[in-house]
Design a protein around this motif. Structure first.
Motif, mmCIF file in Angstrom:
data_model
loop_
_atom_site.group_PDB
_atom_site.id
_atom_site.type_symbol
_atom_site.label_atom_id
_atom_site.label_comp_id
_atom_site.label_asym_id
_atom_site.label_seq_id
_atom_site.Cartn_x
_atom_site.Cartn_y
_atom_site.Cartn_z
ATOM 1 N N ILE A 121 -16.307 -4.108 -14.335
ATOM 2 C CA ILE A 121 -17.378 -4.530 -15.296
ATOM 3 C C ILE A 121 -17.954 -3.069 -16.027
ATOM 4 C CG2 ILE A 121 -19.409 -4.218 -13.963
ATOM 5 C CD1 ILE A 121 -20.680 -6.707 -15.442
ATOM 6 N N ILE A 122 -17.388 -2.001 -15.064
ATOM 7 C CA ILE A 122 -18.020 -0.562 -15.685
ATOM 8 C C ILE A 122 -16.814 -0.275 -16.653
ATOM 9 C CG2 ILE A 122 -18.248 1.873 -15.089
ATOM 10 C CD1 ILE A 122 -20.554 0.089 -14.187
ATOM 11 N N ALA A 123 -15.614 -0.797 -16.642
ATOM 12 C CA ALA A 123 -14.540 -0.357 -17.457
ATOM 13 C C ALA A 123 -14.760 -1.027 -18.849
ATOM 14 C CB ALA A 123 -13.178 -0.690 -17.017
ATOM 15 N N GLN A 124 -15.275 -2.454 -18.704
ATOM 16 C CA GLN A 124 -15.749 -3.127 -19.921
ATOM 17 C C GLN A 124 -16.931 -2.623 -20.728
ATOM 18 O OE1 GLN A 124 -16.479 -7.111 -18.762
ATOM 19 N NE2 GLN A 124 -14.456 -7.824 -18.218
ATOM 20 N N PHE A 125 -17.747 -2.001 -19.681
ATOM 21 C CA PHE A 125 -18.874 -1.357 -20.572
ATOM 22 C C PHE A 125 -18.324 -0.021 -21.380
ATOM 23 C CE2 PHE A 125 -22.299 1.689 -20.577
ATOM 24 C CZ PHE A 125 -23.383 0.803 -21.273
ATOM 25 N N THR A 126 -17.564 0.626 -20.706
ATOM 26 C CA THR A 126 -17.250 1.893 -21.532
ATOM 27 C C THR A 126 -16.389 1.533 -22.522
ATOM 28 O OG1 THR A 126 -15.310 1.944 -19.646
ATOM 29 C CG2 THR A 126 -17.291 3.428 -19.144
ATOM 30 N N LEU A 174 -26.506 -19.659 -27.958
ATOM 31 C CA LEU A 174 -25.545 -20.504 -28.923
ATOM 32 C C LEU A 174 -24.637 -19.820 -29.691
ATOM 33 C CD1 LEU A 174 -25.293 -23.713 -29.607
ATOM 34 C CD2 LEU A 174 -26.873 -23.321 -31.362
ATOM 35 N N LYS A 175 -25.012 -18.761 -30.215
ATOM 36 C CA LYS A 175 -23.906 -18.102 -31.101
ATOM 37 C C LYS A 175 -22.635 -17.682 -30.114
ATOM 38 C CE LYS A 175 -27.311 -16.103 -34.393
ATOM 39 N NZ LYS A 175 -27.940 -15.123 -35.046
ATOM 40 N N VAL A 176 -23.361 -16.955 -29.057
ATOM 41 C CA VAL A 176 -22.327 -16.473 -28.089
ATOM 42 C C VAL A 176 -21.296 -17.808 -27.280
ATOM 43 C CG1 VAL A 176 -21.986 -15.356 -25.788
ATOM 44 C CG2 VAL A 176 -23.696 -14.407 -27.338
ATOM 45 N N SER A 196 -29.502 -4.105 -24.605
ATOM 46 C CA SER A 196 -30.559 -3.404 -24.461
ATOM 47 C C SER A 196 -31.771 -3.697 -25.188
ATOM 48 C CB SER A 196 -30.525 -1.908 -24.409
ATOM 49 O OG SER A 196 -29.759 -1.359 -25.688
ATOM 50 N N ASP A 197 -31.398 -4.267 -26.583
ATOM 51 C CA ASP A 197 -32.411 -4.593 -27.427
ATOM 52 C C ASP A 197 -32.983 -6.287 -27.292
ATOM 53 O OD1 ASP A 197 -34.077 -5.213 -29.757
ATOM 54 O OD2 ASP A 197 -32.455 -4.425 -31.226
ATOM 55 N N PRO A 198 -34.084 -6.171 -27.056
ATOM 56 C CA PRO A 198 -34.599 -7.555 -26.852
ATOM 57 C C PRO A 198 -34.381 -8.739 -27.922
ATOM 58 C CG PRO A 198 -36.392 -5.920 -26.172
ATOM 59 C CD PRO A 198 -35.347 -5.247 -26.826
ATOM 60 N N ASP A 199 -34.191 -8.167 -29.119
ATOM 61 C CA ASP A 199 -33.796 -9.220 -30.176
ATOM 62 C C ASP A 199 -32.486 -9.770 -29.927
ATOM 63 O OD1 ASP A 199 -36.134 -8.486 -31.548
ATOM 64 O OD2 ASP A 199 -35.416 -7.082 -32.658
ATOM 65 N N HIS A 200 -31.652 -9.168 -29.254
ATOM 66 C CA HIS A 200 -30.260 -9.433 -28.950
ATOM 67 C C HIS A 200 -30.177 -10.304 -27.588
ATOM 68 C CE1 HIS A 200 -28.701 -6.179 -31.806
ATOM 69 N NE2 HIS A 200 -29.223 -7.083 -32.407
ATOM 70 N N PHE A 201 -31.262 -10.348 -26.977
ATOM 71 C CA PHE A 201 -31.060 -11.197 -25.455
ATOM 72 C C PHE A 201 -30.622 -12.384 -25.639
ATOM 73 C CE2 PHE A 201 -34.345 -8.062 -23.112
ATOM 74 C CZ PHE A 201 -33.321 -7.079 -23.299
ATOM 75 N N LEU A 211 -19.777 -1.099 -29.915
ATOM 76 C CA LEU A 211 -20.218 -2.398 -29.984
ATOM 77 C C LEU A 211 -21.305 -2.695 -28.810
ATOM 78 C CD1 LEU A 211 -16.834 -4.232 -30.186
ATOM 79 C CD2 LEU A 211 -18.193 -4.057 -31.903
ATOM 80 N N ASN A 212 -21.884 -1.762 -28.112
ATOM 81 C CA ASN A 212 -22.833 -1.979 -27.130
ATOM 82 C C ASN A 212 -24.117 -2.332 -27.789
ATOM 83 O OD1 ASN A 212 -21.469 -1.280 -25.000
ATOM 84 N ND2 ASN A 212 -22.624 0.398 -24.453
ATOM 85 N N ASN A 213 -24.973 -3.332 -27.194
ATOM 86 C CA ASN A 213 -26.148 -3.892 -27.660
ATOM 87 C C ASN A 213 -25.747 -4.741 -28.878
ATOM 88 O OD1 ASN A 213 -28.699 -4.193 -27.480
ATOM 89 N ND2 ASN A 213 -29.315 -2.722 -29.149
ATOM 90 N N THR A 214 -24.468 -5.574 -29.043
ATOM 91 C CA THR A 214 -24.313 -6.434 -29.969
ATOM 92 C C THR A 214 -23.914 -7.758 -29.228
ATOM 93 O OG1 THR A 214 -22.136 -5.768 -30.144
ATOM 94 C CG2 THR A 214 -23.794 -4.530 -31.562
ATOM 95 N N LEU A 215 -23.960 -8.805 -29.984
ATOM 96 C CA LEU A 215 -23.619 -9.907 -29.438
ATOM 97 C C LEU A 215 -21.965 -10.147 -29.408
ATOM 98 C CD1 LEU A 215 -25.812 -12.712 -31.031
ATOM 99 C CD2 LEU A 215 -25.999 -11.668 -28.684
ATOM 100 N N VAL A 216 -21.209 -9.281 -30.140
ATOM 101 C CA VAL A 216 -19.834 -9.390 -30.305
ATOM 102 C C VAL A 216 -19.481 -8.656 -28.773
ATOM 103 C CG1 VAL A 216 -17.809 -8.248 -31.303
ATOM 104 C CG2 VAL A 216 -19.748 -9.079 -32.485
ATOM 105 N N ALA A 217 -20.113 -7.800 -28.341
ATOM 106 C CA ALA A 217 -20.025 -7.052 -27.114
ATOM 107 C C ALA A 217 -20.036 -8.220 -25.922
ATOM 108 C CB ALA A 217 -20.835 -5.927 -26.709
ATOM 109 N N VAL A 218 -20.994 -9.120 -26.094
ATOM 110 C CA VAL A 218 -21.182 -10.112 -24.911
ATOM 111 C C VAL A 218 -19.879 -11.081 -25.062
ATOM 112 C CG1 VAL A 218 -22.302 -11.871 -24.150
ATOM 113 C CG2 VAL A 218 -23.770 -9.810 -25.175
#
Length: 276
Positions: A124-129, A76-78, A218-223, A136-143
């Motif tokens: 998607i690889i460029a986005q990830f890098t 919902l946040k995303v 990667s953190d289940p709390d952010h899934f 910002l990896n493993n944050t909802l901001v990155a999503v």
């Protein structure tokens, strides 16, 4: 009514019923399965959509095994952030492309069109890098960030703004309105239907997205909910009632979203009419 007219009408209704069965049938089957108790067969013969002894125990089981409501809150946040950024960003960009005169406007429009042709898997690889370099990896901001302003939404808003008669804005210019006043008071109220379409598309795209959150989180709390339900499928492959309950939990917000905005959604087709 002629025989040809009756035959044509019958064919139309048959096709409409077939489309309805294909689109709504799977949802009704999942809803029925999610309400069936352990003692009731899932695949009766003949098929039945009405549970004989409906129960909400399957939904409680989903919440007991995985933190489904935490995942739903993350989704919902995303989705909310995606709706806000797309409505604001697409409106501003669409208005600039449709109504403002500046060097490179045509080229900018072609860039947005070209962006529609680029498959997600190729970038998607460029986005990830990029998210990794920004920390910002493993944050909802990155999503949220990669889809914060969709190219399709910008083009939809551009076409909607183009349909507004130029005479209306010219009269506002004569009255002394600047570009922000023309955008906020004249243009934006005239494209509410298209804005609702953008909101629905943005919400659905963010809520249903699976591949990008799976990669960047990667953190289940952010899934998000789609990623969390993937584990539900893997864990409970032998419990289709629980899987169906999780599916209904994921689909329900989309139905509510569309139900709230459908009046504006269908008005989007006639965008550009100005009421006097």
């Amino acid at each position: 009514m002629t025989r040809v007219g009756r035959t044509e009408r019958v064919v139309r209704y048959v096709l409409m019923l077939a489309v309805l069965a294909i689109t709504v049938g799977p949802f009704l089957w999942q809803l029925s399965t999610s309400l069936k108790g352990p003692g009731e067969t899932i695949y009766p013969s003949p098929p039945s959509f009405v549970p004989h002894d409906p129960t909400l125990a399957n939904y409680a089981e989903v919440a007991r095994i995985i933190p489904v409501w935490d995942y739903a809150l993350n989704s919902l946040k995303v989705a909310t952030a995606n709706v806000l950024t797309n409505c604001v960003g697409a409106s501003l960009a669409g208005y600039a492309l449709a109504r403002l005169r500046f060097r490179g406007r045509t080229a900018a429009g072609l860039v947005f069109v070209a962006a529609l042709l680029v498959p997600l898997e190729s970038i998607i690889i460029a986005q990830f890098t990029t998210m990794r370099d920004l920390g910002l990896n493993n944050t909802l901001v990155a999503v949220v960030l990669p889809g914060s302003v969709g190219a399709l939404n910008v083009l939809l808003m551009r076409n909607a703004f183009r349909a507004i008669p130029y005479e209306i804005e010219e009269a506002a210019v004569v009255d002394g309105a600047n570009v922000w006043q023309r955008f906020w008071r004249i243009a934006l109220p005239s494209v509410k239907g298209t804005l609702a379409v953008v909101a629905i598309f943005a919400f659905m795209g963010a809520w249903d997205d699976f591949l990008w959150p799976l990669i960047v989180l990667s953190d289940p709390d952010h899934f998000t909910l789609t990623v969390g339900l993937n584990f539900l499928h893997g864990t409970f492959a032998d419990k289709p009632r629980v899987v169906a309950a999780g599916t209904i939990i994921a689909v329900a917000p989309l139905i509510v979203m569309f139900a709230c905005l459908q009046r504006y959604f269908f008005r989007g087709v006639g965008e550009g009419a100005v009421k006097g």
